[in-house]
Design a protein around this motif. Structure first.
Motif, short mmCIF file in Angstrom:
data_model
loop_
_atom_site.label_atom_id
_atom_site.label_comp_id
_atom_site.label_asym_id
_atom_site.label_seq_id
_atom_site.Cartn_x
_atom_site.Cartn_y
_atom_site.Cartn_z
N UNK A 147 4.24 -18.34 -12.21
CA UNK A 147 4.82 -17.06 -11.81
C UNK A 147 4.51 -16.75 -10.35
N UNK A 148 3.32 -17.08 -9.93
CA UNK A 148 2.91 -16.84 -8.55
C UNK A 148 3.79 -17.62 -7.57
N UNK A 149 4.05 -18.88 -7.87
CA UNK A 149 4.93 -19.68 -7.01
C UNK A 149 6.34 -19.10 -7.00
N UNK A 150 6.84 -18.67 -8.17
CA UNK A 150 8.18 -18.07 -8.23
C UNK A 150 8.24 -16.79 -7.42
N UNK A 151 7.21 -15.94 -7.56
CA UNK A 151 7.17 -14.70 -6.78
C UNK A 151 7.13 -15.01 -5.29
N UNK B 153 -10.66 -2.65 10.56
CA UNK B 153 -11.09 -1.50 11.38
C UNK B 153 -12.06 -1.94 12.46
N UNK B 154 -12.92 -2.90 12.16
CA UNK B 154 -13.88 -3.41 13.15
C UNK B 154 -13.18 -4.11 14.31
N UNK B 155 -12.00 -4.69 14.06
CA UNK B 155 -11.27 -5.38 15.12
C UNK B 155 -10.52 -4.41 16.02
N UNK B 156 -10.35 -3.18 15.55
CA UNK B 156 -9.60 -2.13 16.26
C UNK B 156 -8.11 -2.47 16.38
N UNK B 157 -7.64 -3.42 15.59
CA UNK B 157 -6.22 -3.78 15.57
C UNK B 157 -5.51 -2.83 14.62
N UNK B 158 -4.40 -2.29 15.07
CA UNK B 158 -3.61 -1.34 14.27
C UNK B 158 -2.39 -2.04 13.68
N UNK B 159 -1.84 -1.44 12.64
CA UNK B 159 -0.55 -1.88 12.12
C UNK B 159 -0.61 -2.81 10.92
N UNK B 160 -1.79 -3.19 10.45
CA UNK B 160 -1.86 -4.01 9.26
C UNK B 160 -1.58 -3.12 8.05
N UNK B 161 -0.69 -3.58 7.18
CA UNK B 161 -0.37 -2.83 5.96
C UNK B 161 -1.23 -3.34 4.82
N UNK B 162 -1.70 -2.42 3.99
CA UNK B 162 -2.53 -2.77 2.84
C UNK B 162 -1.84 -2.28 1.57
N UNK B 163 -1.69 -3.19 0.62
CA UNK B 163 -1.02 -2.85 -0.64
C UNK B 163 -1.92 -3.24 -1.80
N UNK B 164 -2.18 -2.27 -2.67
CA UNK B 164 -2.94 -2.52 -3.89
C UNK B 164 -1.95 -2.98 -4.95
N UNK B 165 -2.08 -4.23 -5.38
CA UNK B 165 -1.18 -4.76 -6.38
C UNK B 165 -1.15 -6.27 -6.33
N UNK B 166 -0.16 -6.84 -7.01
CA UNK B 166 -0.02 -8.29 -7.05
C UNK B 166 1.36 -8.70 -6.55
N UNK B 167 1.68 -9.98 -6.68
CA UNK B 167 2.96 -10.47 -6.16
C UNK B 167 4.15 -9.85 -6.89
N UNK B 168 3.97 -9.45 -8.15
CA UNK B 168 5.06 -8.78 -8.87
C UNK B 168 5.41 -7.47 -8.18
N UNK B 169 4.39 -6.71 -7.79
CA UNK B 169 4.62 -5.45 -7.08
C UNK B 169 5.28 -5.72 -5.73
N UNK B 170 4.83 -6.75 -5.04
CA UNK B 170 5.43 -7.10 -3.75
C UNK B 170 6.91 -7.41 -3.92
N UNK B 171 7.26 -8.10 -4.99
CA UNK B 171 8.68 -8.41 -5.25
C UNK B 171 9.48 -7.13 -5.48
#
Length: 171
Positions: free
Chosen positions: A89-93, A48-66
């Motif tokens: 598991x992290x490398x596999x994800x 928000x301090x950078x005033x750059x828009x469009x960054x997505x924020x996801x609460x979770x881990x790489x399993x959720x991202x998969x």
């Protein structure tokens, strides 16, 4: 890595958002993934301090991202892997989240004997040997790329490692 601005980038564990802010200035498609709501809020505040828009924020881990089907050209773990219980598991994800030709960038501690960091910093791992990262990457179908090592004044050594997901048919 010379990635173009249109590349899709995922930072896992962006913490207070210092690197995320730098990435937001360079890439149009940026996602922050963190399993700590508090740290994700700090990352949001930094962006928000950078005033750059469009960054997505996801609460979770790489399993959720998969599960959500996020695909990336670059995935970054900056001083995060030593806090994760299962690097395998992290490398596999990460491999499943990478587009063909994509990069996994790991910045983390080299193996050390400073056991005090487990209690004071919540570290699960006392850094990593190069061979451990290579093994987990190979098991996940990733290939070793560039690497650099930095010695810090406090006695720790940082390793910067790049792993590549080859294009289909490429060996």
């Amino acid at each position: 890595l010379c990635l173009p601005p249109r590349s899709k980038v995922l930072e896992v564990g962006p913490g207070e958002g210092a690197l995320l802010s730098e990435l937001a200035a360079r890439f149009k498609h940026l996602t922050a993934l963190d399993n700590s709501k508090e740290m994700l809020e700090k990352s949001k505040a930094a962006i928000a301090k950078t005033k750059i828009k469009g960054v997505k924020f996801i609460l979770g881990d790489t399993s959720l991202a998969c599960e959500t089907g996020i695909r990336s050209d670059l995935i970054i773990f900056d001083m995060v892997l030593h806090h994760i219980s299962s690097p395998t598991k992290t490398f596999n994800d990460a491999a499943s989240l990478l587009n063909d030709g994509g990069y996994l960038l790991i910045v983390d501690l080299s193996n050390h004997d400073q056991d005090w960091v487990r209690k004071s910093c919540g570290d699960l791992w006392l850094g990593f040997d190069e061979s451990e990262l290579n093994y987990w990457a190979k098991k996940a179908g990733l290939f070793s790329g560039q690497s650099s090592y930095l010695g810090l004044r406090n006695g720790f050594q940082i390793q910067i490692r790049v792993f590549i997901k080859k294009n289909d048919g490429e060996k």
